[in-house]
Design a protein around this motif. Structure first.
Motif, short mmCIF file in Angstrom:
data_model
loop_
_atom_site.label_atom_id
_atom_site.label_comp_id
_atom_site.label_asym_id
_atom_site.label_seq_id
_atom_site.Cartn_x
_atom_site.Cartn_y
_atom_site.Cartn_z
N ALA A 27 0.83 -1.21 0.00
CA ALA A 27 0.00 0.00 0.00
C ALA A 27 0.86 1.26 0.00
O ALA A 27 0.45 2.30 -0.52
CB ALA A 27 -0.93 0.00 1.22
N LEU A 28 2.05 1.19 0.58
CA LEU A 28 2.96 2.33 0.62
C LEU A 28 3.88 2.39 -0.59
O LEU A 28 4.71 3.29 -0.70
CB LEU A 28 3.80 2.26 1.90
N GLY A 29 3.74 1.42 -1.49
CA GLY A 29 4.56 1.41 -2.71
C GLY A 29 5.98 0.97 -2.48
O GLY A 29 6.89 1.38 -3.21
N LEU A 30 6.20 0.09 -1.49
CA LEU A 30 7.55 -0.34 -1.16
C LEU A 30 7.87 -1.70 -1.80
O LEU A 30 7.05 -2.61 -1.77
CB LEU A 30 7.72 -0.46 0.36
N ASP A 31 9.06 -1.82 -2.34
CA ASP A 31 9.56 -3.09 -2.87
C ASP A 31 10.92 -3.33 -2.23
O ASP A 31 11.94 -2.88 -2.74
CB ASP A 31 9.66 -3.06 -4.39
N MET A 32 10.92 -4.04 -1.11
CA MET A 32 12.16 -4.22 -0.35
C MET A 32 12.98 -5.39 -0.85
O MET A 32 14.16 -5.51 -0.52
CB MET A 32 11.83 -4.39 1.14
N GLY A 33 12.38 -6.26 -1.63
CA GLY A 33 13.08 -7.45 -2.09
C GLY A 33 13.25 -8.45 -0.96
O GLY A 33 13.17 -8.10 0.22
N PRO A 34 13.52 -9.70 -1.29
CA PRO A 34 13.68 -10.71 -0.25
C PRO A 34 15.01 -10.58 0.48
O PRO A 34 15.99 -10.05 -0.06
CB PRO A 34 13.62 -12.03 -1.03
N VAL A 35 15.05 -11.04 1.71
CA VAL A 35 16.31 -11.19 2.44
C VAL A 35 17.01 -12.42 1.88
O VAL A 35 16.37 -13.46 1.64
CB VAL A 35 16.04 -11.34 3.94
N LEU A 36 18.32 -12.31 1.65
CA LEU A 36 19.04 -13.39 0.97
C LEU A 36 20.05 -14.08 1.88
O LEU A 36 20.69 -13.45 2.72
CB LEU A 36 19.78 -12.82 -0.25
N ASN A 37 20.18 -15.39 1.66
CA ASN A 37 21.20 -16.17 2.35
C ASN A 37 22.58 -15.69 1.90
O ASN A 37 22.83 -15.57 0.69
CB ASN A 37 21.02 -17.66 2.01
N MET A 320 28.70 -12.74 7.39
CA MET A 320 28.02 -13.87 8.04
C MET A 320 26.52 -13.66 8.12
O MET A 320 25.76 -14.62 8.26
CB MET A 320 28.58 -14.08 9.45
N THR A 321 26.06 -12.41 8.08
CA THR A 321 24.64 -12.12 8.24
C THR A 321 23.93 -12.15 6.89
O THR A 321 24.57 -12.01 5.83
CB THR A 321 24.44 -10.74 8.88
N PRO A 322 22.61 -12.29 6.89
CA PRO A 322 21.87 -12.26 5.63
C PRO A 322 22.08 -10.96 4.88
O PRO A 322 22.38 -9.91 5.46
CB PRO A 322 20.41 -12.41 6.08
N MET A 323 21.92 -11.03 3.56
CA MET A 323 22.03 -9.83 2.72
C MET A 323 20.65 -9.20 2.56
O MET A 323 19.65 -9.90 2.36
CB MET A 323 22.59 -10.20 1.35
N VAL A 324 20.62 -7.87 2.64
CA VAL A 324 19.37 -7.14 2.47
C VAL A 324 19.59 -5.99 1.50
O VAL A 324 20.70 -5.49 1.33
CB VAL A 324 18.83 -6.60 3.81
N ARG A 325 18.50 -5.59 0.85
CA ARG A 325 18.56 -4.42 -0.03
C ARG A 325 18.42 -3.18 0.84
O ARG A 325 17.40 -2.99 1.51
CB ARG A 325 17.44 -4.48 -1.07
N PRO A 350 16.31 -2.04 5.76
CA PRO A 350 15.72 -2.20 4.43
C PRO A 350 14.40 -1.45 4.30
O PRO A 350 14.10 -0.89 3.23
CB PRO A 350 15.51 -3.71 4.32
N GLN A 351 13.60 -1.43 5.36
CA GLN A 351 12.32 -0.73 5.30
C GLN A 351 12.52 0.78 5.19
O GLN A 351 11.90 1.44 4.34
CB GLN A 351 11.49 -1.06 6.53
N VAL A 352 13.38 1.34 6.05
CA VAL A 352 13.63 2.78 5.99
C VAL A 352 14.27 3.14 4.66
O VAL A 352 13.94 4.17 4.04
CB VAL A 352 14.51 3.23 7.17
N SER A 353 15.19 2.30 4.18
CA SER A 353 15.80 2.54 2.88
C SER A 353 14.75 2.57 1.78
O SER A 353 14.77 3.44 0.89
CB SER A 353 16.83 1.44 2.58
N ALA A 354 13.82 1.64 1.82
CA ALA A 354 12.76 1.59 0.80
C ALA A 354 11.85 2.80 0.89
O ALA A 354 11.39 3.33 -0.13
CB ALA A 354 11.96 0.30 0.95
N LEU A 355 11.58 3.26 2.12
CA LEU A 355 10.74 4.45 2.29
C LEU A 355 11.41 5.69 1.69
O LEU A 355 10.74 6.52 1.07
CB LEU A 355 10.46 4.68 3.78
#
Length: 458
Positions: A27-37, A320-325, A350-355
Motif C-alpha cells: 500500500a505504501l509502494g515499497l519493494d524491499m526485495g527478499p532477504v538473501l542467504n 556472516m549475516t543475511p544480505m538485504v537491499r 531495508p524498510q527505511v531505505s525503501a521508504l
C-alpha cells in the motif's frame, strides 16, 4: 494559549500490540526485495535464521500480520518507564522566534536512558521462552548494549556485548553500566573471535565498526546451541517493537489539541527509533489520513541514506549475516570516529531505505558541529541534554522551525528525542573546548568499500 508542557498517558493506556509495516508495504509502494542467504544468495528460510533467532522472532521478522500482541510479561517490564512523556518546547520556540509549534517525544526516561529497551525486553523474553541461556550482541555508543544488559538481567539470561573500540574508549560509563547489569563487555575487534582476529591482522590500530562488532557477536552465537544473537536495529522484528513510541505520540497529540502534525523528524543510524516513531503515522496514512512530511536526519560522516548506494549488502564485515537491499556505504567501510557512535553503521534498515527510495521519507545530513550547536541551544531552553545521536533530530527540528519562521507558517513539528546524553558529557566538553572537528564525507574510502558489494541479480 495553553502553556501546558507535558502530555502524559496513564499506565492503563500502555500499548497492547506492535505494528508491523510489512503488512502495508504494498500500500505504501515499497519493494524491499527478499532477504538473501549470504552463501547461496537465495531467499532466506526460517531454518536459515534459526541459529541466530528464536522461532517467535523469526515469525515476526518474516510475517505480514499487521498487529502483533505484546506479551503481558513484556508489558510488565515496559511499565517501569512507559508510557513516556511528550513535551511542548515553549521556551525553545520563543528562543527561535518561530511561529511553529514544536513537540518532542522523550525516550530518555527508560532505565537505560534511550528507546532501546522497547525491543531488548521482548527479544530477551522470546529467547528466554525458547530456552536460550545467553545472548550476544554488538553496540556502538553503548545504548543498545546497555538496553540488552538491562533486559537480560530482568529476565535471567546471560549477556555478552562486543562494543566498538572507539566507543569503548570514549564512553567508559556505558561499559560500567552494562557490567553493573551483569554483562561481559569486550572492545571490538577482539582476539576472542576469528572475525576479530582477521581484522586486527589487517589493521591492528583500527577504531572498529558496528559491522565488525556484529561479525564477532554472530560468530559467538552460531558456535553455541545455547546462545542466540540479538540486535538493536535494522531488521523488521526490531523496528516493529519500537512502534509503541509513535502509538503513544498519536494519543498525546490529541490530548495536546495539536491536530495532525505537519512534519515528523527523527535521527537515523540503523532505523529503529525513527521507525518506531513514524510507522504508526504511516499506518494512519494507509487508513486514509494525510501523510505528514517525514524527515530522517543522519550524520554527514556516515551518510548512508543521502550518499550510500541502494543495493544488496551484508549486514556485517565478515559476511556472516543475511544480505538485504538497503542504502549502504559498503560492509567494509570503517566510519570516522564521530561521537554519535550509534549512527556509525554502514547500512540502513531495508524498510527505511525503501521508504526513502520511494519518496515517502526525505533524508538529510549534518556534520557534528552544527548538531552540537543545536543541542546546546536546546538544553539551555528545555533543560534536557540530548544524546549526540538524538541531537541529529534536534538539529533537524530546528531547521524546520527556522523554515517556518522564514515562511511565516504555523507548522506543527514533532521530533523524537530518543535518548539523553548524560553519558556523553565528554563529547559536549570536547565541543565546548574546541576539540571536535567535522569529518568530511570519506568518498575515497566509501568507493573502495562499495567496490566489494556482492553481485546480486534480482
Amino acid at each position: 494559549m495553553s502553556k501546558q508542557t507535558k502530555f502524559l498517558l496513564d499506565e492503563s493506556e500502555l500499548s497492547t500490540h506492535w505494528y508491523n509495516l510489512n503488512a502495508d508495504a504494498e500500500a505504501l509502494g515499497l519493494d524491499m526485495g527478499p532477504v538473501l542467504n549470504p552463501k547461496t544468495h537465495e531467499p532466506v528460510t526460517p531454518d536459515d535464521l534459526a541459529p541466530l533467532f528464536p522461532e517467535a522472532l523469526i515469525e515476526q521478522e518474516m510475517g505480514t500480520q499487521r498487529h502483533i500482541e505484546i506479551p503481558e510479561a513484556v508489558r510488565d517490564v515496559y511499565r517501569l518507564w512507559r508510557p513516556t512523556p511528550l513535551y511542548r518546547a515553549h521556551r525553545w520556540e520563543k528562543e527561535l522566534d518561530t511561529p511553529a509549534k514544536i513537540f518532542y517525544k522523550y525516550e530518555g526516561t527508560s532505565p537505560t536512558g534511550s528507546h532501546k529497551p522497547n525491543t531488548s525486553v521482548p527479544q530477551a523474553y522470546y529467547n528466554k521462552e525458547a530456552g536460550v541461556k545467553r545472548l550476544t550482541t554488538e553496540t556502538g555508543a553503548g545504548q543498545w548494549g546497555s538496553a540488552l544488559s538491562f533486559a537480560t538481567q530482568m529476565l535471567g539470561i546471560e549477556c555478552e556485548v562486543y562494543m566498538v573500540k572507539v566507543s569503548y574508549e570514549q564512553k567508559p560509563y556505558r561499559r560500567v553500566m552494562m557490567q553493573t547489569w551483569g554483562a561481559s563487555v569486550t572492545p571490538s575487534p577482539s582476539d576472542k573471535t576469528q572475525a576479530g582476529r582477521d581484522v586486527l591482522a589487517r589493521d591492528p590500530d583500527t577504531t572498529g565498526s558496528l559491522g565488525i562488532a556484529i561479525s564477532e557477536a554472530v560468530e559467538k552465537a552460531v558456535q553455541d546451541p545455547n546462545t542466540k544473537y540479538a540486535l538493536g536495529s535494522v531488521l523488521n522484528h526490531v523496528l516493529l517493537h519500537q512502534t509503541v513510541i509513535g502509538q503513544e505520540v498519536l494519543k498525546q497529540l490529541e490530548i495536546a489539541g495539536a491536530g495532525w502534525p505537519d512534519v515528523l523528524v527523527g535521527c537515523t543510524g540503523g532505523g529503529s527509533n525513527f521507525a518506531g516513531f513514524v510507522y504508526p503515522f504511516l499506518e494512519q496514512h494507509v487508513d486514509g489520513r494525510e501523510k505528514p512530511r517525514i524527515v530522517a536526519v543522519e550524520p554527514s560522516a556516515t551518510p548512508t541514506l543521502t550518499k550510500g548506494h541502494y543495493a544488496y549488502d551484508y549486514g556485517d564485515t565478515a559476511r556472516m549475516t543475511p544480505m538485504v537491499r538497503m542504502h549502504t556505504l559498503g560492509h567494509e567501510f570503517v566510519p570516522p570516529p564521530i561521537h554519535s557512535g550509534g549512527l556509525r553503521y554502514h547500512g540502513m534498515s531495508p524498510q527505511v531505505s525503501a521508504l526513502v527510495h520511494s519518496g515517502v521519507v526525505e533524508a538529510i545530513s549534518t556534520p557534528q558541529m552544527p548538531m552540537f550547536d543545536a543541542c546546546e541551544q536546546f538544553v539551555r531552553c528545555e533543560g534536557i541534554l540530548p544524546a549526540p545521536e538524538a541531537g541529529h533530530a534536534v538539529w533537524g527540528a530546528r531547521q524546520e522551525a527556522l523554515k517556518a519562521k522564514e515562511a511565516g507558517e504555523e507548522k506543527t513539528i514533532v521530533f523524537n528525542l530518543c535518548g539523553h546524553g548524560h553519558f556523553d558529557l565528554a563529547a559536549y566538553e570536547d565541543y565546548r573546548e574546541g576539540r571536535l572537528e567535522d569529518y568530511e564525507y570519506p568518498e575515497e574510502e566509501v568507493n573502495k568499500s562499495l567496490a566489494d558489494l556482492p553481485s546480486v541479480s534480482m
